[in-house]
Design a protein around this motif. Structure first.
Motif, mmCIF file in Angstrom:
data_model
loop_
_atom_site.group_PDB
_atom_site.id
_atom_site.type_symbol
_atom_site.label_atom_id
_atom_site.label_comp_id
_atom_site.label_asym_id
_atom_site.label_seq_id
_atom_site.Cartn_x
_atom_site.Cartn_y
_atom_site.Cartn_z
ATOM 1 N N GLN A 6 38.155 48.333 73.280
ATOM 2 C CA GLN A 6 37.376 48.916 74.369
ATOM 3 C C GLN A 6 36.787 50.286 74.058
ATOM 4 O O GLN A 6 35.862 50.723 74.739
ATOM 5 C CB GLN A 6 38.243 49.002 75.637
ATOM 6 C CG GLN A 6 38.708 47.644 76.144
ATOM 7 C CD GLN A 6 39.350 47.717 77.515
ATOM 8 O OE1 GLN A 6 38.974 48.522 78.351
ATOM 9 N NE2 GLN A 6 40.349 46.871 77.741
ATOM 10 N N LEU A 7 37.307 50.979 73.075
ATOM 11 C CA LEU A 7 36.840 52.336 72.817
ATOM 12 C C LEU A 7 36.055 52.482 71.526
ATOM 13 O O LEU A 7 35.552 53.570 71.242
ATOM 14 C CB LEU A 7 38.029 53.306 72.817
ATOM 15 C CG LEU A 7 38.790 53.448 74.141
ATOM 16 C CD1 LEU A 7 39.854 54.521 74.019
ATOM 17 C CD2 LEU A 7 37.838 53.791 75.280
ATOM 18 N N LEU A 8 35.964 51.437 70.743
ATOM 19 C CA LEU A 8 35.240 51.503 69.475
ATOM 20 C C LEU A 8 34.137 50.448 69.436
ATOM 21 O O LEU A 8 34.265 49.371 70.034
ATOM 22 C CB LEU A 8 36.195 51.273 68.297
ATOM 23 C CG LEU A 8 37.206 52.386 68.005
ATOM 24 C CD1 LEU A 8 38.176 51.925 66.926
ATOM 25 C CD2 LEU A 8 36.510 53.665 67.565
ATOM 26 N N ASP A 9 33.090 50.754 68.717
ATOM 27 C CA ASP A 9 32.033 49.769 68.471
ATOM 28 C C ASP A 9 32.619 48.661 67.592
ATOM 29 O O ASP A 9 33.089 48.930 66.479
ATOM 30 C CB ASP A 9 30.870 50.458 67.753
ATOM 31 C CG ASP A 9 29.696 49.521 67.485
ATOM 32 O OD1 ASP A 9 29.859 48.290 67.613
ATOM 33 O OD2 ASP A 9 28.623 50.022 67.118
ATOM 34 N N PRO A 10 32.614 47.418 68.050
ATOM 35 C CA PRO A 10 33.203 46.329 67.257
ATOM 36 C C PRO A 10 32.607 46.221 65.858
ATOM 37 O O PRO A 10 33.284 45.788 64.916
ATOM 38 C CB PRO A 10 32.900 45.074 68.084
ATOM 39 C CG PRO A 10 32.702 45.572 69.472
ATOM 40 C CD PRO A 10 32.096 46.937 69.344
ATOM 41 N N ALA A 11 31.348 46.650 65.693
ATOM 42 C CA ALA A 11 30.693 46.538 64.391
ATOM 43 C C ALA A 11 31.346 47.438 63.342
ATOM 44 O O ALA A 11 31.154 47.226 62.136
ATOM 45 C CB ALA A 11 29.209 46.884 64.524
ATOM 46 N N LEU A 12 32.123 48.418 63.788
ATOM 47 C CA LEU A 12 32.788 49.325 62.852
ATOM 48 C C LEU A 12 34.042 48.714 62.235
ATOM 49 O O LEU A 12 34.567 49.239 61.251
ATOM 50 C CB LEU A 12 33.174 50.632 63.567
ATOM 51 C CG LEU A 12 32.029 51.485 64.108
ATOM 52 C CD1 LEU A 12 32.583 52.650 64.921
ATOM 53 C CD2 LEU A 12 31.160 51.982 62.970
ATOM 54 N N LEU A 13 34.516 47.622 62.815
ATOM 55 C CA LEU A 13 35.788 47.046 62.402
ATOM 56 C C LEU A 13 35.575 45.778 61.580
ATOM 57 O O LEU A 13 34.694 44.969 61.895
ATOM 58 C CB LEU A 13 36.634 46.714 63.640
ATOM 59 C CG LEU A 13 36.939 47.888 64.564
ATOM 60 C CD1 LEU A 13 37.591 47.388 65.840
ATOM 61 C CD2 LEU A 13 37.843 48.907 63.862
ATOM 62 N N PRO A 14 36.394 45.556 60.561
ATOM 63 C CA PRO A 14 36.301 44.308 59.794
ATOM 64 C C PRO A 14 36.556 43.099 60.695
ATOM 65 O O PRO A 14 37.425 43.143 61.570
ATOM 66 C CB PRO A 14 37.410 44.457 58.745
ATOM 67 C CG PRO A 14 37.671 45.924 58.658
ATOM 68 C CD PRO A 14 37.419 46.468 60.022
ATOM 69 N N PRO A 15 35.818 42.009 60.511
ATOM 70 C CA PRO A 15 35.998 40.828 61.359
ATOM 71 C C PRO A 15 37.439 40.327 61.405
ATOM 72 O O PRO A 15 37.922 39.930 62.470
ATOM 73 C CB PRO A 15 35.061 39.796 60.731
ATOM 74 C CG PRO A 15 34.008 40.610 60.059
ATOM 75 C CD PRO A 15 34.701 41.838 59.556
ATOM 76 N N ARG B 172 42.586 39.651 64.525
ATOM 77 C CA ARG B 172 44.035 39.848 64.637
ATOM 78 C C ARG B 172 44.398 40.726 65.833
ATOM 79 O O ARG B 172 45.378 40.454 66.531
ATOM 80 C CB ARG B 172 44.572 40.440 63.338
ATOM 81 C CG ARG B 172 44.515 39.441 62.168
ATOM 82 C CD ARG B 172 44.674 40.133 60.835
ATOM 83 N NE ARG B 172 46.026 40.613 60.625
ATOM 84 C CZ ARG B 172 46.379 41.417 59.621
ATOM 85 N NH1 ARG B 172 45.459 41.839 58.755
ATOM 86 N NH2 ARG B 172 47.638 41.796 59.476
ATOM 87 N N ILE B 173 43.604 41.764 66.100
ATOM 88 C CA ILE B 173 43.928 42.622 67.246
ATOM 89 C C ILE B 173 43.687 41.882 68.558
ATOM 90 O O ILE B 173 44.333 42.158 69.575
ATOM 91 C CB ILE B 173 43.134 43.946 67.197
ATOM 92 C CG1 ILE B 173 43.846 45.029 68.018
ATOM 93 C CG2 ILE B 173 41.714 43.771 67.694
ATOM 94 C CD1 ILE B 173 45.162 45.473 67.467
ATOM 95 N N ALA C 47 54.966 44.480 61.454
ATOM 96 C CA ALA C 47 53.916 43.767 62.188
ATOM 97 C C ALA C 47 53.506 44.509 63.463
ATOM 98 O O ALA C 47 52.854 43.927 64.328
ATOM 99 C CB ALA C 47 54.389 42.357 62.548
ATOM 100 N N ARG C 48 53.874 45.794 63.570
ATOM 101 C CA ARG C 48 53.503 46.567 64.768
ATOM 102 C C ARG C 48 52.545 47.674 64.374
ATOM 103 O O ARG C 48 52.940 48.636 63.738
ATOM 104 C CB ARG C 48 54.757 47.127 65.445
ATOM 105 C CG ARG C 48 54.501 47.663 66.849
ATOM 106 C CD ARG C 48 55.793 47.900 67.633
ATOM 107 N NE ARG C 48 55.499 48.219 69.014
ATOM 108 C CZ ARG C 48 55.382 47.334 70.002
ATOM 109 N NH1 ARG C 48 55.556 46.058 69.744
ATOM 110 N NH2 ARG C 48 55.096 47.711 71.226
#
Length: 255
Positions: A28-37, A42-43, A206-207
């Motif tokens: 919700q707080l980051l542009d999804p395009a900045l994150l690896p698919p 997984r998140i 895994a956390r």
């Protein structure tokens, strides 16, 4: 690295440290395009939800418990008071919550902080905090917590009243925090006070996920330090302590 506030103000920083739920941070707080698919996938599977219902009450007098009568301050009034008389009672509470969304005989942990700090209430009166279990983050059949919060609050008060028969009559005011209220007010997804279910597949390395349990996410300079990181929720300060160690180590390497 930096943040943009809701008012549009930009603040630059050498590092950004978040103690939010990882799901809230990355979805919700980051542009999804900045994150690896793969990271986004997984998140999205990070599970949240807490079976708790909070109730804060103002009282005209102390609870007078049948098992230990008295309306003046005694040792048990200054301690944590747990209503969970037997193992079978606790088992029924769990299965009720699974079936109906709320236990018909809930487990309640009550604190009366005004017995230790008399500035919290007028003379002779008190405040109490009820940590109520078991309830479901989402009610069955699409029902809304908004339609049931008052009824469940009555149930919680009646449960205490069964042990302290003056309790219902002593309630002057109450503040209700259903799982939905906790999410809307504090950003606790599903009312989850631990920022993610503390189950074996969401613990230790895994956390919040494998490869990112070292308080670092996929974006350099963005760190996590909240309950959604190892070792999880609870009043320990360990996630922040551990995150600070890693952040300081990174800054030393930069020098």
């Amino acid at each position: 690295m930096g943040v943009i506030t809701g008012a549009g103000e930009t603040m630059r920083a050498a590092a950004v440290i978040s103690n939010l739920n990882p799901k809230l941070l990355y979805e919700q707080l980051l542009d999804p395009a900045l994150l690896p698919p793969a990271f986004r996938e997984r998140i999205s599977q990070w599970r949240c939800g807490s079976g708790t219902f909070r109730l804060n009450v103002a009282l005209s007098e102390l609870p007078d418990f049948s098992c230990r009568p008295g309306r003046t301050v005694m040792d048990h009034h200054t301690a944590g008071i747990i209503i969970a008389p037997t193992l079978s009672y606790m088992e029924r509470a769990y299965f009720d919550a699974r079936l109906y969304g709320c236990s018909r005989q809930p487990i309640i942990e009550m604190l009366i902080p005004s017995t230790l700090d008399d500035s919290l209430a007028p003379a002779g009166q008190h405040v109490a905090s009820l940590f109520c279990q078991h309830v479901a983050p989402q009610l069955p059949d699409g029902q809304s917590w908004d339609a049931h919060r008052e009824r469940v609050a009555d149930l919680m008060i009646d449960t205490v009243n069964a042990c302290a028969p003056n309790f219902t009559a002593s309630v002057l005011a109450r503040q209700i925090m259903s799982p939905l209220d906790l999410e809307r007010t504090f950003g606790l997804i599903g009312g989850d006070i631990f920022h993610g279910a503390m189950q074996l597949d969401q613990m230790y390395s895994a956390r919040p996920m494998l490869g990112h349990a070292d308080y670092r996410g996929p974006l350099p300079g963005l760190y996590m330090c909240g309950s959604g990181t190892h070792p999880g929720g609870g009043v320990s300060g360990a996630p922040g302590h551990n995150a600070a160690r890693e952040i300081l180590a990174d800054f030393r390497l930069r020098r």
